[in-house]
Design an enzyme around this catalytic site. Structure first.
Site, PDB file in Angstrom:
ATOM      1  N   ARG A 170     -13.882 -53.655 -26.869  1.00  0.00           N
ATOM      2  CA  ARG A 170     -15.212 -53.122 -27.184  1.00  0.00           C
ATOM      3  C   ARG A 170     -15.887 -52.510 -25.961  1.00  0.00           C
ATOM      4  O   ARG A 170     -17.105 -52.598 -25.807  1.00  0.00           O
ATOM      5  CB  ARG A 170     -16.114 -54.197 -27.801  1.00  0.00           C
ATOM      6  CG  ARG A 170     -15.583 -54.787 -29.083  1.00  0.00           C
ATOM      7  CD  ARG A 170     -15.642 -53.789 -30.229  1.00  0.00           C
ATOM      8  NE  ARG A 170     -15.368 -54.446 -31.480  1.00  0.00           N
ATOM      9  CZ  ARG A 170     -16.316 -54.856 -32.325  1.00  0.00           C
ATOM     10  NH1 ARG A 170     -17.571 -54.629 -32.065  1.00  0.00           N
ATOM     11  NH2 ARG A 170     -15.989 -55.455 -33.438  1.00  0.00           N
TER      12      ARG A 170
ATOM     13  N   TYR B  52     -12.510 -59.094 -44.754  1.00  0.00           N
ATOM     14  CA  TYR B  52     -13.648 -58.217 -45.093  1.00  0.00           C
ATOM     15  C   TYR B  52     -13.589 -57.795 -46.554  1.00  0.00           C
ATOM     16  O   TYR B  52     -14.609 -57.778 -47.251  1.00  0.00           O
ATOM     17  CB  TYR B  52     -13.685 -56.994 -44.168  1.00  0.00           C
ATOM     18  CG  TYR B  52     -14.078 -57.373 -42.766  1.00  0.00           C
ATOM     19  CD1 TYR B  52     -15.408 -57.632 -42.450  1.00  0.00           C
ATOM     20  CD2 TYR B  52     -13.128 -57.511 -41.767  1.00  0.00           C
ATOM     21  CE1 TYR B  52     -15.775 -58.023 -41.170  1.00  0.00           C
ATOM     22  CE2 TYR B  52     -13.483 -57.889 -40.487  1.00  0.00           C
ATOM     23  CZ  TYR B  52     -14.803 -58.147 -40.187  1.00  0.00           C
ATOM     24  OH  TYR B  52     -15.160 -58.534 -38.933  1.00  0.00           O
TER      25      TYR B  52
ATOM     26  N   ARG C 175     -21.442 -50.452 -27.638  1.00  0.00           N
ATOM     27  CA  ARG C 175     -22.068 -51.681 -27.220  1.00  0.00           C
ATOM     28  C   ARG C 175     -23.056 -51.519 -26.071  1.00  0.00           C
ATOM     29  O   ARG C 175     -24.157 -51.102 -26.258  1.00  0.00           O
ATOM     30  CB  ARG C 175     -20.999 -52.719 -26.853  1.00  0.00           C
ATOM     31  CG  ARG C 175     -20.230 -53.237 -28.042  1.00  0.00           C
ATOM     32  CD  ARG C 175     -21.076 -54.249 -28.775  1.00  0.00           C
ATOM     33  NE  ARG C 175     -20.522 -54.666 -30.033  1.00  0.00           N
ATOM     34  CZ  ARG C 175     -20.092 -55.908 -30.284  1.00  0.00           C
ATOM     35  NH1 ARG C 175     -20.100 -56.804 -29.352  1.00  0.00           N
ATOM     36  NH2 ARG C 175     -19.653 -56.211 -31.475  1.00  0.00           N
TER      37      ARG C 175
ATOM     38  N   ARG D 133     -24.765 -41.568 -29.971  1.00  0.00           N
ATOM     39  CA  ARG D 133     -24.630 -42.010 -31.358  1.00  0.00           C
ATOM     40  C   ARG D 133     -25.917 -41.833 -32.172  1.00  0.00           C
ATOM     41  O   ARG D 133     -25.879 -41.896 -33.407  1.00  0.00           O
ATOM     42  CB  ARG D 133     -24.244 -43.491 -31.381  1.00  0.00           C
ATOM     43  CG  ARG D 133     -22.767 -43.819 -31.495  1.00  0.00           C
ATOM     44  CD  ARG D 133     -22.208 -43.604 -32.884  1.00  0.00           C
ATOM     45  NE  ARG D 133     -23.063 -44.058 -33.961  1.00  0.00           N
ATOM     46  CZ  ARG D 133     -23.247 -45.307 -34.340  1.00  0.00           C
ATOM     47  NH1 ARG D 133     -22.599 -46.284 -33.763  1.00  0.00           N
ATOM     48  NH2 ARG D 133     -24.059 -45.609 -35.336  1.00  0.00           N
TER      49      ARG D 133
ATOM     50  N   ASP E 161     -12.712 -48.018 -35.799  1.00  0.00           N
ATOM     51  CA  ASP E 161     -12.993 -49.367 -36.265  1.00  0.00           C
ATOM     52  C   ASP E 161     -11.840 -49.821 -37.149  1.00  0.00           C
ATOM     53  O   ASP E 161     -11.147 -48.984 -37.754  1.00  0.00           O
ATOM     54  CB  ASP E 161     -14.307 -49.444 -37.051  1.00  0.00           C
ATOM     55  CG  ASP E 161     -14.733 -50.899 -37.248  1.00  0.00           C
ATOM     56  OD1 ASP E 161     -15.335 -51.462 -36.325  1.00  0.00           O
ATOM     57  OD2 ASP E 161     -14.412 -51.480 -38.297  1.00  0.00           O
TER      58      ASP E 161
HETATM   59  C1  LIG Z   1     -11.581 -51.818 -31.186  1.00  0.00           C
HETATM   60  C2  LIG Z   1     -12.868 -51.554 -31.934  1.00  0.00           C
HETATM   61  C3  LIG Z   1     -13.272 -52.254 -33.086  1.00  0.00           C
HETATM   62  N1  LIG Z   1     -14.492 -51.767 -33.490  1.00  0.00           N
HETATM   63  C4  LIG Z   1     -14.904 -50.809 -32.598  1.00  0.00           C
HETATM   64  C5  LIG Z   1     -13.890 -50.632 -31.646  1.00  0.00           C
HETATM   65  C6  LIG Z   1     -13.982 -49.518 -30.613  1.00  0.00           C
HETATM   66  C7  LIG Z   1     -13.172 -49.470 -29.455  1.00  0.00           C
HETATM   67  C8  LIG Z   1     -13.550 -50.452 -28.352  1.00  0.00           C
HETATM   68  O1  LIG Z   1     -14.324 -50.082 -27.489  1.00  0.00           O
HETATM   69  O2  LIG Z   1     -12.985 -51.562 -28.311  1.00  0.00           O
HETATM   70  C9  LIG Z   1     -16.152 -50.023 -32.664  1.00  0.00           C
HETATM   71  C10 LIG Z   1     -17.313 -50.633 -33.342  1.00  0.00           C
HETATM   72  N2  LIG Z   1     -17.324 -51.299 -34.541  1.00  0.00           N
HETATM   73  C11 LIG Z   1     -18.630 -51.657 -34.867  1.00  0.00           C
HETATM   74  C12 LIG Z   1     -19.468 -51.198 -33.838  1.00  0.00           C
HETATM   75  C13 LIG Z   1     -20.965 -51.367 -33.802  1.00  0.00           C
HETATM   76  C14 LIG Z   1     -21.591 -50.392 -34.737  1.00  0.00           C
HETATM   77  C15 LIG Z   1     -22.534 -49.448 -34.108  1.00  0.00           C
HETATM   78  O3  LIG Z   1     -22.523 -49.158 -32.893  1.00  0.00           O
HETATM   79  O4  LIG Z   1     -23.338 -48.921 -34.919  1.00  0.00           O
HETATM   80  C16 LIG Z   1     -18.661 -50.551 -32.879  1.00  0.00           C
HETATM   81  C17 LIG Z   1     -19.103 -49.851 -31.609  1.00  0.00           C
HETATM   82  C18 LIG Z   1     -19.057 -52.339 -36.112  1.00  0.00           C
HETATM   83  C19 LIG Z   1     -18.298 -53.582 -36.406  1.00  0.00           C
HETATM   84  N3  LIG Z   1     -17.012 -53.602 -36.857  1.00  0.00           N
HETATM   85  C20 LIG Z   1     -16.595 -54.907 -36.997  1.00  0.00           C
HETATM   86  C21 LIG Z   1     -17.646 -55.752 -36.596  1.00  0.00           C
HETATM   87  C22 LIG Z   1     -17.588 -57.289 -36.540  1.00  0.00           C
HETATM   88  C23 LIG Z   1     -18.342 -57.905 -37.652  1.00  0.00           C
HETATM   89  C24 LIG Z   1     -18.023 -59.382 -37.815  1.00  0.00           C
HETATM   90  O5  LIG Z   1     -18.539 -60.198 -37.011  1.00  0.00           O
HETATM   91  O6  LIG Z   1     -17.246 -59.736 -38.716  1.00  0.00           O
HETATM   92  C25 LIG Z   1     -18.725 -54.931 -36.240  1.00  0.00           C
HETATM   93  C26 LIG Z   1     -20.087 -55.359 -35.777  1.00  0.00           C
HETATM   94  C27 LIG Z   1     -15.245 -55.275 -37.444  1.00  0.00           C
HETATM   95  C28 LIG Z   1     -14.286 -55.137 -36.341  1.00  0.00           C
HETATM   96  N4  LIG Z   1     -14.015 -53.966 -35.644  1.00  0.00           N
HETATM   97  C29 LIG Z   1     -13.062 -54.203 -34.693  1.00  0.00           C
HETATM   98  C30 LIG Z   1     -12.658 -55.550 -34.819  1.00  0.00           C
HETATM   99  C31 LIG Z   1     -11.547 -56.159 -34.025  1.00  0.00           C
HETATM  100  C32 LIG Z   1     -12.018 -56.529 -32.665  1.00  0.00           C
HETATM  101  C33 LIG Z   1     -12.984 -57.682 -32.616  1.00  0.00           C
HETATM  102  O7  LIG Z   1     -12.615 -58.774 -33.063  1.00  0.00           O
HETATM  103  O8  LIG Z   1     -14.082 -57.464 -32.091  1.00  0.00           O
HETATM  104  C34 LIG Z   1     -13.422 -56.145 -35.824  1.00  0.00           C
HETATM  105  C35 LIG Z   1     -13.361 -57.571 -36.310  1.00  0.00           C
HETATM  106  C36 LIG Z   1     -12.428 -53.246 -33.767  1.00  0.00           C
END
Ligand SMILES: Cc1c2[nH]c(c1CCC(=O)O)Cc1[nH]c(c(CCC(=O)O)c1C)Cc1[nH]c(c(CCC(=O)O)c1C)Cc1[nH]c(c(CCC(=O)O)c1C)C2
Length: 367
Positions: free
Chosen positions: A50, A174, A54, A63, A99
């Site tokens: 991530r 999910y 973030r 964004r 994602d």
């Molecule tokens: C690898 C990755 C992910 N998501 C994003 C990336 C971007 C690349 C990076 O910088 O790592 C962007 C990525 N994905 C998301 C965001 C935030 C949304 C935004 O900025 O509006 C970003 C930057 C949204 C997102 N997407 C997800 C969540 C978690 C929700 C939960 O707790 O169940 C969330 C909050 C699902 C998700 N998404 C991801 C995982 C696996 C990694 C982990 O465990 O953290 C999971 C479980 C993978």
């Protein structure tokens, strides 16, 4: 000296500390790729799960006004957001801004990423009929992804791009829960009560994950990571029987594509001996198990990635430095080590702390 040894001929070629050997200009021969394969490196490579998005103000600015899933399908935005942490922190790898739910979205499943919540599924999967109604992921809908990866590979030069996908189990949580959850109770209930539908669902998700990974590798990604973030909620027996075969199918779906494969989950201490077995070169470990112990649990054939507690980055510099030093030291027990967090960057993290960790790991491990 474990995984973080100097490239044999670097000293004899008269390179100073911090310099990569001159011939190491291809991402496929980068320290990240080499460490994942257990080959000697110039210094321990670092990146952060991530890292894109973030905590970066430049990410929030870019964004603004674009929904998360729309941003993920815009090749120019994906390219720019993916590059931001590489420029700012000097990390040793980029990870594609995307994602884990994107393959579902592209296939036509109604998914939204709600700010502050995460992925929300309009019609959760609750029956055999729901599983059978899931649309397949057609590879020809991934042109935007291939464009983004090609642009990135040309911008990144020697820095490798990591492609990724969500593992079948974590995506299933999910789809079945309808959104983020803590216990994943509905998911487990479905797994126990509907074994045939479960098998079809995980099979479907393994095929789409493989399609998604192949598209990234064929467009030029140098490594892949399979995120099974929530697999740690399972017993080893259930994981081995009901989940592992489908994660293995994802890696198998890469065929002979010559990229190192990382397999990661949170809370997988009891599963570490199995996680590598899915077909990984490197196992991602969270902060709960020290890397020297993790090396014993995964066995000799794997490199390790991890495992700074992301919360440590919110502490003072002295604490951060002490923890980084400990992890660098314990990582020497593995055949190769890629420094990372034990899970994703927390939103409140000071970006300066991330840059500092990159510099410190490089300083501690450059010979
Ligand atoms: C690898 C990755 C992910 N998501 C994003 C990336 C971007 C690349 C990076 O910088 O790592 C962007 C990525 N994905 C998301 C965001 C935030 C949304 C935004 O900025 O509006 C970003 C930057 C949204 C997102 N997407 C997800 C969540 C978690 C929700 C939960 O707790 O169940 C969330 C909050 C699902 C998700 N998404 C991801 C995982 C696996 C990694 C982990 O465990 O953290 C999971 C479980 C993978």
């Amino acid at each position: 000296m474990g995984g973080s040894v100097v490239v044999g001929d670097a000293a004899s070629q008269g390179q100073g500390p911090g310099q990569l050997p001159a011939e190491r200009t291809a991402p496929g021969d980068s320290d990240l790729v080499r460490a994942a394969r257990g080959l000697p490196v110039a210094r321990t490579p670092v990146w952060f799960m991530r890292q894109a998005g973030r905590s970066l103000p430049e990410y929030r600015a870019l964004r603004a006004g674009t929904a998360m899933l729309a941003a993920c399908q815009d090749p120019d935005l994906v390219t720019e957001i993916t590059l931001q942490p590489v420029r700012r922190h000097g990390v040793d790898a980029a990870i594609l801004f995307s994602d884990i739910v994107l393959p579902l979205v592209v296939a036509g499943v109604d998914v939204e990423i709600k700010p502050g919540v995460g992925p929300v599924i309009a019609e959760p999967v609750r029956s055999v009929a729901d599983v059978d109604a899931l649309p397949p992921l057609e590879p020809d809908r991934l042109a935007f992804l291939e464009t983004a990866v090609r642009q990135l590979v040309s911008e990144l030069g020697p820095t490798p791009l990591i492609g990724f996908a969500g593992a079948p189990f974590t995506l299933a949580t999910y789809l079945i829960e309808g959104g983020p959850s803590k216990e994943h109770a509905r998911t487990k209930a479905f797994m126990y009560a509907e074994p045939a539908a479960w098998a079809r669902l995980l099979e479907h998700l393994s095929v789409s994950a493989a399609v998604f990974l192949r598209a990234q590798v064929d467009a030029g990604a140098s490594a892949v990571q399979l995120f099974d973030s929530w697999a740690g909620v399972l017993s080893a027996a259930d994981y081995a029987e009901r989940v592992l075969p489908y994660s293995r199918a994802v890696f198998d779906g890469l065929g002979d594509r010559d990229v190192p494969r990382t397999h990661f989950g949170v809370g997988t201490g009891e599963l570490l001996a199995l996680i590598g077995d899915a077909g990984a070169d490197m196992v991602g470990v969270d902060w709960r198990v020290p890397l020297d112990e993790a090396a014993r649990r995964v066995g000799p054939g794997y490199s390790l990635q991890g495992n700074l507690d992301p919360a440590v980055l919110l502490a003072d510099r002295e604490t951060i430095d002490r923890e980084v030093r400990r992890i660098v030291q314990q990582g020497r027990a593995a055949r190769g080590h890629v420094f990372n967090l034990g899970h994703g960057v927390l939103p409140d993290t000071d970006p300066g702390a991330l840059t500092h960790v990159v510099e410190l790991v490089h300083e501690l491990t450059t010979r």
